[in-house]
Write an enzyme that holds these catalytic residues in place. Structure first.
Site, PDB file in Angstrom:
ATOM      1  N   ASP A 477       0.878  -1.197  -0.118  1.00 51.04           N
ATOM      2  CA  ASP A 477       0.073  -0.008  -0.277  1.00 51.04           C
ATOM      3  C   ASP A 477       1.022   1.544  -0.033  1.00 51.04           C
ATOM      4  O   ASP A 477       2.111   1.166   0.573  1.00 51.04           O
ATOM      5  CB  ASP A 477      -0.894   0.146   1.114  1.00 51.04           C
ATOM      6  N   ASP A 547     -10.755   1.673  -3.291  1.00 46.36           N
ATOM      7  CA  ASP A 547     -11.516   1.501  -1.876  1.00 46.36           C
ATOM      8  C   ASP A 547     -12.993   1.546  -2.265  1.00 46.36           C
ATOM      9  O   ASP A 547     -13.790   1.048  -1.162  1.00 46.36           O
ATOM     10  CB  ASP A 547     -11.204   2.427  -1.074  1.00 46.36           C
TER      11      ASP A 547
HETATM   12  C1  DGJ Z   1      -5.913   1.878   1.905  1.00 49.75           C
HETATM   13  C2  DGJ Z   1      -6.179   0.633   1.174  1.00 49.75           C
HETATM   14  O1  DGJ Z   1      -6.906   1.033  -0.137  1.00 49.75           O
HETATM   15  C3  DGJ Z   1      -7.250  -0.004   2.095  1.00 49.75           C
HETATM   16  O2  DGJ Z   1      -7.637  -1.337   1.182  1.00 49.75           O
HETATM   17  C4  DGJ Z   1      -6.752  -0.516   3.455  1.00 49.75           C
HETATM   18  O3  DGJ Z   1      -5.571  -1.437   3.158  1.00 49.75           O
HETATM   19  C5  DGJ Z   1      -6.061   0.666   3.970  1.00 49.75           C
HETATM   20  N1  DGJ Z   1      -5.281   1.556   3.075  1.00 49.75           N
HETATM   21  C6  DGJ Z   1      -5.442   0.341   5.381  1.00 49.75           C
HETATM   22  O4  DGJ Z   1      -4.827   1.331   5.672  1.00 49.75           O
END
Ligand code: DGJ
Length: 735
Positions: A477, A547
């Site tokens: 991430d 997301d």
């Molecule tokens: C952003 C990601 O897109 C989410 O899926 C998740 O992993 C969060 N970060 C966790 O902090």
């Protein structure tokens, strides 16, 4: 690739197009042609110059009417009368910004050359790939520009990049180094771009190209949620299945710029590469700077043709490693089920449920390491939190294996939280000006990946983390943009290099770790799909698309993403309602139907589902496993865009055309509409197909031209998935 007319012309030929370059007056690199395949090359050349000299300048007294302003070029020289967007800007040690690049030499080599330090498309044995390198030099400064043209004819793909090499005795400051420029002798175009925001990534927009310069860019340090490093140049009549579409994709994950200039003279210039804002690179004698690779795909079969070539190329000639061609697991990710608040027991309860519905991989998301009860702390120290995870990661991975689940782990290597040990030990390892207030994003700071010690630290730290348990998958991430491009490691005169050096450092770390852990399936992520680009996909064959997992939003996001990126790269998870991002409630069937057209997974608390919901999920997972090779590795056909009304549809067809899936969605129902008839695409007209759900049987041409009737939907948010099997073949056979 061939040379013609005593070597003064070079033609590059793919399956359906030709590209021709002329070395004019033995000095100038003139662009002759890029279009439908030609069988040869002739003497024919028309100089594009004015008879009247007002309003322009002429660079060459020998060829008085030769105009740098109107000629079509592969490379021009700043300050010599080409007022269009340039490929290069710089300053010599004497302070001059005028460079006179003239042709020096060229060579044609077999295969596709690597771009040192940068990811790119590669050729495989059996491809008839070749690379042309043309060198131009500027006598005064000693700066050479090498223009590279790679072609894989089977993929109708042209690869372009440059190298700037200082062969002089003094340093040169490079202030703009684009990957290529392309002049087009026409100007009637639509421009397709993929723009958006967090939770609304890659929405397709098509606009007329107007006079002047249109630019599409990111200055956020990542390719961004806001604009994709992609540009489509379409004829106005181009649709999904017909017309000309040129797609340009930059293999790069940092600040980028695309500029399209519609000139006053009926031509267009396109250029793309690293953004020049804030950029400069001090090139010492003997040093070279390579630009990122740009991928150009020219289709004469509409947007659909362009898409399918991008998909095939990215899947098989950009993605790498043992997972490239392997079917992808059905996963569950605990993020939306628990956020930071979990214990080992909670995870195992979720894992039990996951096993029962047929899930294969359990991804432990953010919050597994010490000091991480919310997003304000903890990043950088990377020690498992034994309070949450008694027994640690290794025991958890063993417990998961007992439930026939592999383990995946979330990491965010590029970041550090204030107050961590890493921050205390190395305050100079963050980007920015510590003497001023450092700019936060999601309460975290960005590590200076331009610094080799930071790169090495990340390689060592994550080698330890990835070896600490049986980890089969990693979600990498990156949750903030970058703004303050200052590295304590570099001297003041090199601060303009930080943004590109950050990306080079990131690629070094990713390359090293993905090579050290070839069995791990890596998935990229940046606050959803904020860095979903070809640079990352060269290391990680999957990406977390967004997301936003709401079914309606996802139709648009996945539609836009599908313009370039294959479904095997596109993470698509079913989540609970009301949706955590947009608060919308849709049926489980609809959400499943949307997320099954990608790399399927679950992002919800299975314990909250009713028995009948669990059964529906389990049934769909069984179905997905049966069809996933077609979904992940088949050819995609967009039938109707979600932007064109309440209904949308797409198809995925196996390469041999024996198996096909139709996904049809309706968002809001209308009581007075007749049941729709869908014209299928991509089938073999002469094959007879049986539709498994209804038992109907028809020839491919009938299904494509007469259409396939969809039964009347019951209400809002309905979905129909139909599977077509060639009558002589069996659905259970592999691709
Ligand atoms: C952003 C990601 O897109 C989410 O899926 C998740 O992993 C969060 N970060 C966790 O902090």
């Amino acid at each position: 690739m061939k040379e013609h007319l005593q070597g003064s012309c070079i033609s590059i030929d793919a399956k359906s197009w030709s590209y021709q370059i002329e070395i004019l007056h033995e000095r100038y690199l003139v662009h002759r042609y890029f279009g439908k395949k030609l069988s040869g090359i002739s003497e024919l050349h028309q100089e594009r110059s004015f008879k009247k000299n007002y309003g322009t300048i002429h660079p060459d007294r020998t060829f008085n009417e030769f105009s740098f302003e109107t000629e079509l070029f592969e490379l021009t020289s700043p300050g010599k009368g080409d007022y269009r967007v340039p490929l290069f800007n710089g300053r010599s040690s004497k302070g001059s910004s005028v460079f006179s690049f003239v042709y020096d030499s060229h060579e044609i080599m077999e295969g596709i050359l690597d771009v040192p330090g940068l990811p790119g498309v590669y050729a495989e044995e059996g491809d008839s790939a070749s690379t042309l390198k043309i060198t131009c030099r500027d006598e005064d400064s000693g700066l050479n520009v090498h223009l590279y043209y790679g072609v894989i004819p089977e993929f109708d793909t042209l690869l372009r990049w440059c190298c700037f090499e200082n062969r002089g005795t003094d340093p040169v400051s490079i202030e703009r180094a684009m990957s290529f420029l392309l002049d087009i002798p026409e100007d009637n175009f639509d421009v397709l771009t993929l723009h958006g925001a967090y939770a609304r990534e890659r929405t397709a927009q098509r606009n007329r190209l107007n006079g002047g310069i249109s630019s599409f860019s990111s200055l956020r340090g990542i390719s961004s949620h806001h604009m994709q490093p992609f540009l489509g140049m379409l004829s106005p009549e181009t649709g999904e299945n017909s017309g000309s579409a040129l797609g340009v994709l930059l293999v790069y994950s940092g600040n980028f710029l695309f500029e399209v200039e519609k000139t006053a003279y009926g031509t267009v210039r396109i250029t793309s590469g690293m953004h020049d804002q804030g950029f400069s690179w001090l090139l010492e004698p003997g040093e070279s700077l390579f630009t990122p690779q740009a991928v150009l795909i020219q289709s004469y079969e509409g947007l659909g043709g362009m898409t399918r070539t991008f998909h095939r190329l990215i899947r098989t000639r950009l993605c790498r490693g043992e997972h490239r061609d392997a079917q992808r697991p059905v996963l569950i990710n605990n993020w939306e089920a628990t956020y930071f608040d979990f214990t080992r027991n909670d995870l195992l309860k979720l894992a039990d449920e996951a096993h029962n519905v047929g899930i294969e991989l359990f991804v432990l998301d953010d919050g597994w390491f010490t000091n991480r009860s919310d997003d304000t702390t903890g990043l950088g120290d990377w020690q498992e939190d034994r309070k949450k995870l008694s027994g640690g990661l290794q025991e958890l991975s063993q417990d998961l294996l007992k439930r026939k689940l592999k383990m995946g782990l979330w990491v965010e290597p590029e970041m550090v939280s204030p107050g961590t040990r890493l921050m205390q030990d190395h305050p100079d390892w963050v980007l920015g000006y510590p003497e001023k207030e450092l700019t936060m994003g999601r309460t975290q700071l960005v590590l200076d990946l331009a610094h080799p010690d930071v790169q090495q630290h990340l390689i060592d730290t994550f080698t330890r983390v990835f070896s600490s348990a049986d980890i089969s998958y990693v979600k990498w991430d990156m949750n903030r943009c970058i703004g303050e491009w200052r590295s304590a490691y570099l001297p003041p005169e090199r601060q303009g290099e930080v943004s590109h050096r950050y990306v080079l450092g990131l690629y070094r770390v990713m390359k090293e770790l993905t090579e050290r852990f070839p069995h791990i399936l890596f998935e990229g992520c940046a606050g959803g799909g904020g860095r979903y680009d070809a640079g990352i996909l060269a290391f990680m064959p999957q990406y977390w698309t967004s997301d936003n997992t709401d079914g309606v939003s996802r139709l648009f996001i996945q539609h836009g993403t599908s313009m370039i990126y294959p479904l095997s790269t596109m993470g698509a998870h079913v989540s609970e309602v009301p949706n955590h991002q947009v608060g919308r409630s849709t049926s489980l069937d609809f959400r499943l139907g949307v997320s099954m057209a990608g790399n399927f997974g679950c992002e919800l608390d299975l314990r909250k589902l009713t028995q009948s919901e669990k059964q529906a999920l389990s049934k769909r997972i069984t179905w997905y496993k049966r069809w996933r090779l077609v979904i992940q590795f088949g050819d995609m056909y967009r039938l109707k865009s979600p932007a064109d009304g309440e209904d949308s549809s797409l198809m995925i067809v196996s390469p041999d055309k024996h198996l096909a899936l139709l996904f049809w969605y309706r968002r809001l129902h209308d009581a007075s509409l007749l049941p729709p008839v869908i014209h299928l695409s991509g089938l073999d007209p002469s094959f007879r197909y049986r539709e498994e759900r209804t038992g109907a049987s028809a020839l491919g041409d009938e299904l494509m031209h007469r259409g396939f009737p969809i039964e009347e939907p019951e209400g809002d948010f309905s979905v129909r998935i139909h599977q077509f099997v060639r009558e002589e073949s069996s659905a259970s056979r592999q691709l």
